[in-house]
Design a protein around this motif. Structure first.
Motif, PDB file in Angstrom:
ATOM      1  N   UNK A 398     -46.355  46.046 -39.765  1.00 33.67           N
ATOM      2  CA  UNK A 398     -45.698  45.026 -40.591  1.00 33.67           C
ATOM      3  C   UNK A 398     -46.236  45.061 -42.012  1.00 33.67           C
ATOM      4  N   UNK A 399     -47.560  45.044 -42.160  1.00 35.83           N
ATOM      5  CA  UNK A 399     -48.126  45.000 -43.507  1.00 35.83           C
ATOM      6  C   UNK A 399     -47.853  46.285 -44.291  1.00 35.83           C
ATOM      7  N   UNK A 400     -47.753  47.407 -43.607  1.00 33.13           N
ATOM      8  CA  UNK A 400     -47.381  48.656 -44.282  1.00 33.13           C
ATOM      9  C   UNK A 400     -45.948  48.574 -44.810  1.00 33.13           C
ATOM     10  N   UNK A 401     -45.047  48.064 -43.984  1.00 39.32           N
ATOM     11  CA  UNK A 401     -43.652  47.902 -44.410  1.00 39.32           C
ATOM     12  C   UNK A 401     -43.543  46.831 -45.493  1.00 39.32           C
ATOM     13  N   UNK A 402     -44.299  45.763 -45.318  1.00 38.10           N
ATOM     14  CA  UNK A 402     -44.307  44.658 -46.289  1.00 38.10           C
ATOM     15  C   UNK A 402     -44.755  45.153 -47.662  1.00 38.10           C
ATOM     16  N   UNK A 403     -45.791  45.971 -47.692  1.00 39.87           N
ATOM     17  CA  UNK A 403     -46.304  46.502 -48.951  1.00 39.87           C
ATOM     18  C   UNK A 403     -45.243  47.356 -49.658  1.00 39.87           C
ATOM     19  N   UNK A 404     -44.583  48.223 -48.894  1.00 39.62           N
ATOM     20  CA  UNK A 404     -43.557  49.087 -49.486  1.00 39.62           C
ATOM     21  C   UNK A 404     -42.377  48.274 -50.026  1.00 39.62           C
ATOM     22  N   UNK A 405     -41.960  47.266 -49.272  1.00 40.35           N
ATOM     23  CA  UNK A 405     -40.826  46.446 -49.722  1.00 40.35           C
ATOM     24  C   UNK A 405     -41.205  45.642 -50.964  1.00 40.35           C
ATOM     25  N   UNK A 406     -42.426  45.141 -50.990  1.00 40.55           N
ATOM     26  CA  UNK A 406     -42.910  44.417 -52.163  1.00 40.55           C
ATOM     27  C   UNK A 406     -42.875  45.303 -53.401  1.00 40.55           C
ATOM     28  N   UNK A 407     -43.310  46.553 -53.263  1.00 37.93           N
ATOM     29  CA  UNK A 407     -43.275  47.490 -54.377  1.00 37.93           C
ATOM     30  C   UNK A 407     -41.837  47.804 -54.796  1.00 37.93           C
TER      31      UNK A 407
END
Length: 485
Positions: A398-407
């Motif tokens: 989740x946090x890996x996907x969250x980081x990419x979407x945030x960027x």
């Protein structure tokens, strides 16, 4: 003004404004191709049958059928007392579509309607039964269903079906139920689910559309134009509004009632000591949506610029269509996209140090899809996220996907930047448009906005009603409210 028909290679009919309707029906009966020409005179049109493909012409002429209905008569009545002998079978009256050919399939479990020109609609017998519009099934005045939910056998079949004499209704008899009813053809066309494809807006504008305060307040046409800008582009700037504190609510009430929240009906957006919301300070605000800890977050947001002094440095707004960002993210990072559709985030507002303490929490994924895999809702508000509460093995993905979407959001260049001026009202869809703000320094000046919200359903209803009443054919696009349509 009578109509004229000549036989031979082509058919010529002349009238002021009805010949296209008559010729379409006449041409359909004989499967003739169509070409439309405007006569030199201002009082008539000429339609000549020649060698243009019928399927290309049919949709155009079908749209011109308003004012006519199908009958069993053997003539066509004109707008005066003139008549024309033909097998066309038209007379003035309600607008309808041409009668379709009706057939059954799967032993009566499906009804197929097929029009000349190739358009075909399919309906299940059980669907038609639940949508029967006879007085036994629907209360005439309220339009509410009277049919009991468990009364219909899901395996029900249609015994017979035919179109009414005036061409407006499909009459049905269901086998074994002893029920006979009807469904309007225009209802079937509008609610067809066979081959359905919803209009969904995914584009990002790079310039803010605008409309004048006077146009919004003067009539229904201006109001509709404003709402359509919001529907198409997600945002619209109203210019030239008065700068008093009573003007905003008058504008919003042109659409519907103001949505009251934990911040009241109206709220001031200005830098204050000990703010109850981060927006009520001068710090930078990253991209976010408002009040996502509500089960139904506000639909439209309105920010009315009351004062914005020239000496104030910063405080510019940025607007970004998150639906467009999410679609691109799906293409570039499909696995991460899928995670954000399944792992729920926590959104919260926990604040006891205020006159009315608040403790609100809501858990849901950032991205929601419908049964066709279309994005129907995106939730993004990092400022109001609580601790992630998910399956242990889902936390790191989740946090890996969250980081990419945030960027992806932060790096998107498809945004609109603006510095509000006094008298402008920034209007945007809080369900599809993220907003951000740069930090600012007052330097002895003042930056004062007044804001409020409107429920998304009130907005969408007003838009659809105005479009219907004003006979505007622009489709209402998806508004990002989790609805699967």
């Amino acid at each position: 003004m009578a109509m004229k028909v000549s036989c031979g290679r082509g058919i010529v009919v002349t009238s002021k404004d009805c010949c296209a309707q008559v010729l379409y029906r006449y041409g359909s009966a004989f499967n003739s191709p169509i070409r439309l020409q405007t006569c030199a005179t201002k009082v008539s049109h000429k339609v000549i049958y020649r060698s243009i493909n019928m399927t290309r012409a049919s949709s155009f002429f079908e749209s011109k059928l308003s004012g006519w209905k199908v009958t069993k008569s053997s003539y066509v009545a004109t707008r005066n007392t003139g008549t024309m002998n033909s097998p066309v079978g038209l007379s003035l009256g309600e607008a309808v579509c041409l009668q379709p050919k009706i057939s059954h399939s799967k032993n009566g479990q499906e009804v197929i309607l097929k029009w000349l020109g190739g358009r075909e609609l399919r309906f299940h017998a059980v669907w038609l039964r639940y949508n029967c519009q006879c007085p036994e099934c629907v209360q005439p005045y309220s339009g509410q269903r009277l049919l009991e939910a468990g009364e219909v056998n899901p395996d029900i079949t249609v015994e017979s079906a035919y179109v009414s004499e005036d061409g407006t209704e499909l009459h049905l008899k269901w086998a074994g139920s002893y029920h006979e009813g009807h469904v309007r053809l225009d209802f079937l066309r509008k609610n067809s689910y066979h081959g359905h494809k919803e209009t969904v807006s995914r584009h990002q504008v790079t310039q803010m559309p605008s409309i004048s305060y006077e146009e919004v307040m003067s009539g229904k046409r201006g109001l509709l134009r404003w709402l359509q800008h919001i529907n198409k582009d997600g945002m619209c700037l109203v210019k030239g509004a008065p700068t008093d504190l009573n003007s905003l609510i008058k504008v919003v009430q042109r659409i519907g009632p103001v949505q009251e929240t934990i911040y009241g009906k109206l709220f001031g957006v200005e830098s204050t000591p000990n703010p109850i919301n981060v927006a009520y300070s001068s710090v930078k605000l990253d991209y976010h949506m408002d009040l996502v800890y509500y089960e139904s977050p506000p639909g439209l947001q309105f920010l009315h610029c009351i004062r914005f002094d020239d000496c104030v440095v910063g405080g510019e707004n940025f607007m970004l269509n998150v639906m467009a960002v999410a679609e691109l993210f799906r293409q570039q990072h499909p696995a991460d996209f899928e995670i954000l559709t399944k792992v729920p985030a926590t959104f919260q507002k926990v604040h006891f140090a205020r006159s009315e303490p608040v403790l609100m929490k809501y858990q849901r994924p950032h991205i929601n899809l419908n049964h066709r895999g279309e994005i129907v809702n995106v939730i993004w508000s990092p400022q109001f996220e609580g601790p992630l509460f998910a399956e242990y093995d889902d936390v790191l993905p989740y946090y890996q996907a969250y980081h990419k979407f945030s960027k992806a959001i932060q790096n998107s260049q498809n945004c609109v930047k603006l510095r509000l001026k006094p008298g402008e009202i920034l209007t945007f869809n809080n369900r599809t448009i993220l907003h951000a703000r740069t930090s600012f320094e007052l330097n002895g000046g003042e930056r004062k906005l007044q804001g409020c919200y409107l429920n998304i359903d009130e907005y969408k209803s007003k838009l659809a009603v105005l479009a219907h009443l004003l006979e505007d054919n622009q489709p209402v696009k998806h508004v990002g409210n989790q609805c699967w349509f």
